[in-house]
Scaffold this motif. Structure first.
Motif, PDB file in Angstrom:
ATOM      1  N   LYS A 139       8.097  -4.451 -14.511  1.00 47.76           N
ATOM      2  CA  LYS A 139       7.095  -3.588 -13.713  1.00 47.76           C
ATOM      3  C   LYS A 139       7.245  -4.951 -12.400  1.00 47.76           C
ATOM      4  N   PRO A 140       7.458  -6.291 -12.174  1.00 49.45           N
ATOM      5  CA  PRO A 140       7.241  -7.381 -10.747  1.00 49.45           C
ATOM      6  C   PRO A 140       8.785  -6.604 -10.305  1.00 49.45           C
ATOM      7  N   MET A 141       9.087  -6.275 -10.859  1.00 51.44           N
ATOM      8  CA  MET A 141      10.658  -5.644  -9.831  1.00 51.44           C
ATOM      9  C   MET A 141      10.758  -4.664  -9.557  1.00 51.44           C
ATOM     10  N   THR A 142       9.730  -3.548 -10.129  1.00 51.34           N
ATOM     11  CA  THR A 142       9.724  -2.242  -9.972  1.00 51.34           C
ATOM     12  C   THR A 142       8.785  -1.871  -8.769  1.00 51.34           C
ATOM     13  N   LEU A 143       7.586  -2.710  -8.972  1.00 50.50           N
ATOM     14  CA  LEU A 143       6.234  -2.047  -8.044  1.00 50.50           C
ATOM     15  C   LEU A 143       6.540  -2.811  -7.427  1.00 50.50           C
ATOM     16  N   GLY A 144       6.840  -5.113  -7.175  1.00 53.84           N
ATOM     17  CA  GLY A 144       6.742  -5.787  -6.320  1.00 53.84           C
ATOM     18  C   GLY A 144       7.077  -5.393  -5.014  1.00 53.84           C
ATOM     19  N   PRO A 145       8.708  -4.679  -5.100  1.00 59.20           N
ATOM     20  CA  PRO A 145       9.469  -4.396  -3.858  1.00 59.20           C
ATOM     21  C   PRO A 145       9.266  -3.159  -3.242  1.00 59.20           C
ATOM     22  N   ILE A 146       8.775  -2.338  -3.701  1.00 60.23           N
ATOM     23  CA  ILE A 146       8.494  -1.875  -2.886  1.00 60.23           C
ATOM     24  C   ILE A 146       7.136  -2.062  -2.008  1.00 60.23           C
ATOM     25  N   LEU A 147       6.129  -2.759  -3.378  1.00 62.21           N
ATOM     26  CA  LEU A 147       4.930  -2.725  -2.143  1.00 62.21           C
ATOM     27  C   LEU A 147       5.207  -3.910  -0.823  1.00 62.21           C
ATOM     28  N   GLY A 148       5.803  -4.803  -1.052  1.00 61.65           N
ATOM     29  CA  GLY A 148       6.351  -5.445   0.030  1.00 61.65           C
ATOM     30  C   GLY A 148       7.257  -4.788   0.977  1.00 61.65           C
ATOM     31  N   SER A 149       8.207  -4.434   0.575  1.00 63.51           N
ATOM     32  CA  SER A 149       9.064  -3.972   1.589  1.00 63.51           C
ATOM     33  C   SER A 149       8.196  -2.740   2.698  1.00 63.51           C
ATOM     34  N   ALA A 150       7.576  -2.209   1.857  1.00 61.00           N
ATOM     35  CA  ALA A 150       7.085  -1.127   3.160  1.00 61.00           C
ATOM     36  C   ALA A 150       5.706  -0.775   3.605  1.00 61.00           C
ATOM     37  N   GLY A 151       5.650  -2.310   3.509  1.00 67.21           N
ATOM     38  CA  GLY A 151       4.398  -2.801   4.505  1.00 67.21           C
ATOM     39  C   GLY A 151       5.108  -3.571   6.275  1.00 67.21           C
ATOM     40  N   LEU A 152       6.842  -3.268   5.726  1.00 71.10           N
ATOM     41  CA  LEU A 152       8.168  -3.715   7.223  1.00 71.10           C
ATOM     42  C   LEU A 152       7.538  -2.343   8.215  1.00 71.10           C
ATOM     43  N   ALA A 153       6.716  -2.026   7.433  1.00 70.02           N
ATOM     44  CA  ALA A 153       6.862   0.423   8.765  1.00 70.02           C
ATOM     45  C   ALA A 153       5.856  -0.630  10.052  1.00 70.02           C
ATOM     46  N   ILE A 154       4.976  -1.346   9.744  1.00 71.39           N
ATOM     47  CA  ILE A 154       3.947  -2.213  10.819  1.00 71.39           C
ATOM     48  C   ILE A 154       4.957  -2.850  11.415  1.00 71.39           C
ATOM     49  N   MET A 155       5.890  -3.101  10.909  1.00 69.07           N
ATOM     50  CA  MET A 155       6.756  -4.565  11.529  1.00 69.07           C
ATOM     51  C   MET A 155       7.784  -4.354  12.108  1.00 69.07           C
ATOM     52  N   ILE A 156       8.395  -3.193  11.972  1.00 65.90           N
ATOM     53  CA  ILE A 156       9.734  -3.178  12.838  1.00 65.90           C
ATOM     54  C   ILE A 156       9.320  -2.202  13.765  1.00 65.90           C
ATOM     55  N   PRO A 157       9.766  -2.349  14.584  1.00 60.03           N
ATOM     56  CA  PRO A 157       9.621  -0.837  15.475  1.00 60.03           C
ATOM     57  C   PRO A 157      10.465   0.810  14.769  1.00 60.03           C
ATOM     58  N   PRO A 158       9.596   1.724  15.744  1.00 60.80           N
ATOM     59  CA  PRO A 158       8.534   2.338  15.665  1.00 60.80           C
ATOM     60  C   PRO A 158       7.504   2.119  15.110  1.00 60.80           C
ATOM     61  N   SER A 159       6.197   1.145  15.542  1.00 63.12           N
ATOM     62  CA  SER A 159       5.587   0.882  14.763  1.00 63.12           C
ATOM     63  C   SER A 159       4.355   1.537  15.786  1.00 63.12           C
ATOM     64  N   LEU A 176       5.705  -6.306  22.988  1.00 60.01           N
ATOM     65  CA  LEU A 176       4.912  -6.340  21.447  1.00 60.01           C
ATOM     66  C   LEU A 176       6.063  -5.356  20.577  1.00 60.01           C
ATOM     67  N   LEU A 177       6.508  -4.544  21.187  1.00 59.32           N
ATOM     68  CA  LEU A 177       7.659  -3.790  19.804  1.00 59.32           C
ATOM     69  C   LEU A 177       8.671  -4.439  19.346  1.00 59.32           C
ATOM     70  N   ILE A 178       8.994  -5.795  21.065  1.00 56.42           N
ATOM     71  CA  ILE A 178      10.276  -6.708  20.817  1.00 56.42           C
ATOM     72  C   ILE A 178       9.845  -7.309  19.781  1.00 56.42           C
ATOM     73  N   ALA A 179       8.664  -8.203  20.239  1.00 52.06           N
ATOM     74  CA  ALA A 179       8.127  -9.135  19.693  1.00 52.06           C
ATOM     75  C   ALA A 179       8.326  -8.790  18.104  1.00 52.06           C
ATOM     76  N   ILE A 180       7.722  -8.116  16.825  1.00 53.63           N
ATOM     77  CA  ILE A 180       8.013  -7.941  16.002  1.00 53.63           C
ATOM     78  C   ILE A 180       8.933  -7.593  15.916  1.00 53.63           C
ATOM     79  N   ILE A 181       9.933  -8.005  16.190  1.00 53.45           N
ATOM     80  CA  ILE A 181      11.383  -7.306  15.390  1.00 53.45           C
ATOM     81  C   ILE A 181      11.877  -8.655  14.536  1.00 53.45           C
ATOM     82  N   LEU A 182      11.434  -9.867  15.396  1.00 54.59           N
ATOM     83  CA  LEU A 182      12.365 -10.961  14.091  1.00 54.59           C
ATOM     84  C   LEU A 182      11.343 -11.843  13.301  1.00 54.59           C
ATOM     85  N   PRO A 183      10.014 -11.500  13.493  1.00 52.46           N
ATOM     86  CA  PRO A 183       8.692 -11.405  12.099  1.00 52.46           C
ATOM     87  C   PRO A 183       9.333 -10.230  10.962  1.00 52.46           C
ATOM     88  N   GLY A 184       9.948  -9.484  11.333  1.00 55.22           N
ATOM     89  CA  GLY A 184       9.538  -8.587  10.539  1.00 55.22           C
ATOM     90  C   GLY A 184      10.705  -8.171   9.570  1.00 55.22           C
TER      91      GLY A 184
END
Length: 438
Positions: A139-159, A176-184
């Motif tokens: 479970k930690p390696m089936t559910l976790g990576p998807i939960l974490g990486s899907a949130g990148l949709a907020i952090m990588i343009p287009p957001s 702002l769209l350029i600023a979020i790229i590196l943190p994402g």
């Protein structure tokens, strides 16, 4: 009337209506109308609020929201998103934990297609989790990576969420769209490091399995056919903004056109798919714009009544240093994310937080990036983060919420590390923005 009493009279009913289940847009509408009538001089106050809100909604800065929605709908409905997964599958080969790495890679690539993290969870969860469990992944390696990486949709343009933030906080959308790229990307790297380390130290969480070798020629062909065109779309949105060739509105339109052209070139865009994509994106855009309208009016109500300035003076007088107060704001957003959706949090807190940050002399873009990471972190935080329940809906039958909570924790730690890195090194945000061609 004291500012704190005014703030209580405005915020209290708003929170109460939301707790009672009233839709966010209508909760804002009720509070704005009643509040402006009672606190801003009757009907004249209501009329002024309506005029100001109408003027804000007719701004071209809001157009990217609809354009980004069109991009996402066309990509998912035409099957281009699934092509990306197939290509990643060929490239990762026999790498241990390959399906977990595919989740992170897919999260990054899907972030360039749509700003909808819940849609990414639904797609990745329904397509990857059953295959992971079939291969013996825990479970930690089936559910976790998807939960974490899907949130990148907020952090990588287009957001789309970044666009809403920029409108409400009155920040330049392109920067702002350029600023979020590196943190994402930093968040994606942290997820990858964790997966690699966990799979190395505990091989049983992601057992290796035989995969038919894929010739390099086939990999290159798949990359050229499915990934390279995505790069063209990314340039059509982010590249033209960075080079100063287009405004964010023009860039969003060019990205939507490029997406439709790609779907046509792949012969994936039927008339039915096009119509359903337009109608669905229009419906979501209207919902978001209703909430934005309420937020803009709410911000003006707080400002006109003096509540914002009173609260700002009170915060500035606290016996803490400036960065401690800003960090407390960021953690408050994470805490609220455990119980509320991203848009309500944004609409309630930004009108209060941004003036304080600017008064402290900090770069509001830096705070906006921290805010978005905190929003993403909160949405995957137990007990009531929205992403957790989306995962429960698409996970195999019998998956317990406790397993989802445990799988999310390591990736939450990665998110907090990302917050710490951006908090300590603001240059991660300001450096790419400083390279832009205005």
């Amino acid at each position: 009337m004291d500012w704190w009493l005014t703030l209580l009279l405005i915020m209290g009913p708003l929170l109460l209506l939301m707790m009672l289940g009233m839709p966010v847009a209508f909760a804002f509408l009720v509070v704005n109308l009643v509040g402006s009538y009672l606190l801003l001089g009757g009907m004249s106050g209501v009329e002024q609020l309506v005029i100001n809100t109408t003027g804000a909604l007719t701004s071209f800065t809001l157009v990217p929201i609809a354009m980004f929605m069109i991009m996402g709908e066309v990509m998912f409905r035409s099957g281009i998103a699934n092509d990306l997964l197939d290509t990643l599958d060929k490239w990762f080969g026999k790498l241990r934990g390959r399906l977990a790495f595919m989740a992170v890679g897919g999260g990054v690539l899907f972030s360039t297609l749509t700003g909808n993290s819940m849609g990414s969870i639904a797609l990745l969860g329904s397509s990857l989790v059953p295959e992971m469990e079939k291969r013996g992944y825990q479970k930690p390696m089936t559910l976790g990576p998807i939960l974490g990486s899907a949130g990148l949709a907020i952090m990588i343009p287009p957001s789309s969420l970044a666009v809403v933030l920029g409108v409400v906080a009155e920040l330049p959308i392109g920067r702002l769209l350029i600023a979020i790229i590196l943190p994402g990307l930093i968040m994606a790297v942290l997820y990858t490091i964790y997966i690699l380390g966990r799979c190395t130290l505990q091989p049983d969480v992601a057992p290796s399995f035989d995969v038919a070798p894929t010739p390099m020629r086939v990999k290159l062909e798949a990359g050229a056919r499915n990934i390279l065109p995505i790069g063209v779309i990314v340039f059509a949105v982010v590249g033209v903004i960075f080079l100063g060739l287009a405004t964010p509105t023009e860039a969003a339109a060019s990205g939507a056109v490029a997406t439709v052209v790609l779907a046509l070139a792949k012969r994936r865009l039927s008339l039915d798919i096009f119509k359903s994509s337009m109608f669905e994106s229009a419906g979501i855009s209207v919902m978001v714009l209703l909430i934005v309208a309420g937020a803009i009016a709410f911000t003006q109500l707080l400002s006109f009544t003096g509540a914002t300035f009173g609260l700002m003076d009170a915060v500035l007088g606290l016996p803490f240093d400036d960065k401690t107060i800003v960090l407390a704001m960021v953690l408050t957003v994470v805490l609220l994310g455990m119980f509320m959706g991203p848009l309500p949090i944004m609409m309630i807190t930004l009108p209060i937080f941004v003036p304080v940050v600017e008064q402290f002399g900090f770069d509001p873009l830096w705070f906006a990036v921290l805010f978005l990471i905190a929003i993403e972190t909160g949405s995957t935080s137990p007990p009531l983060g929205a992403a957790l329940f989306v995962m429960k809906a698409v996970a195999p039958q019998g998956t317990r919420m406790g397993s989802i909570y445990k799988a999310a924790v390591p990736f939450l730690i990665c998110d907090f590390l990302a917050i710490a890195v951006v908090f300590v090194f603001p240059e991660i945000v300001t450096w790419p923005v400083g390279l832009m061609f205005d």
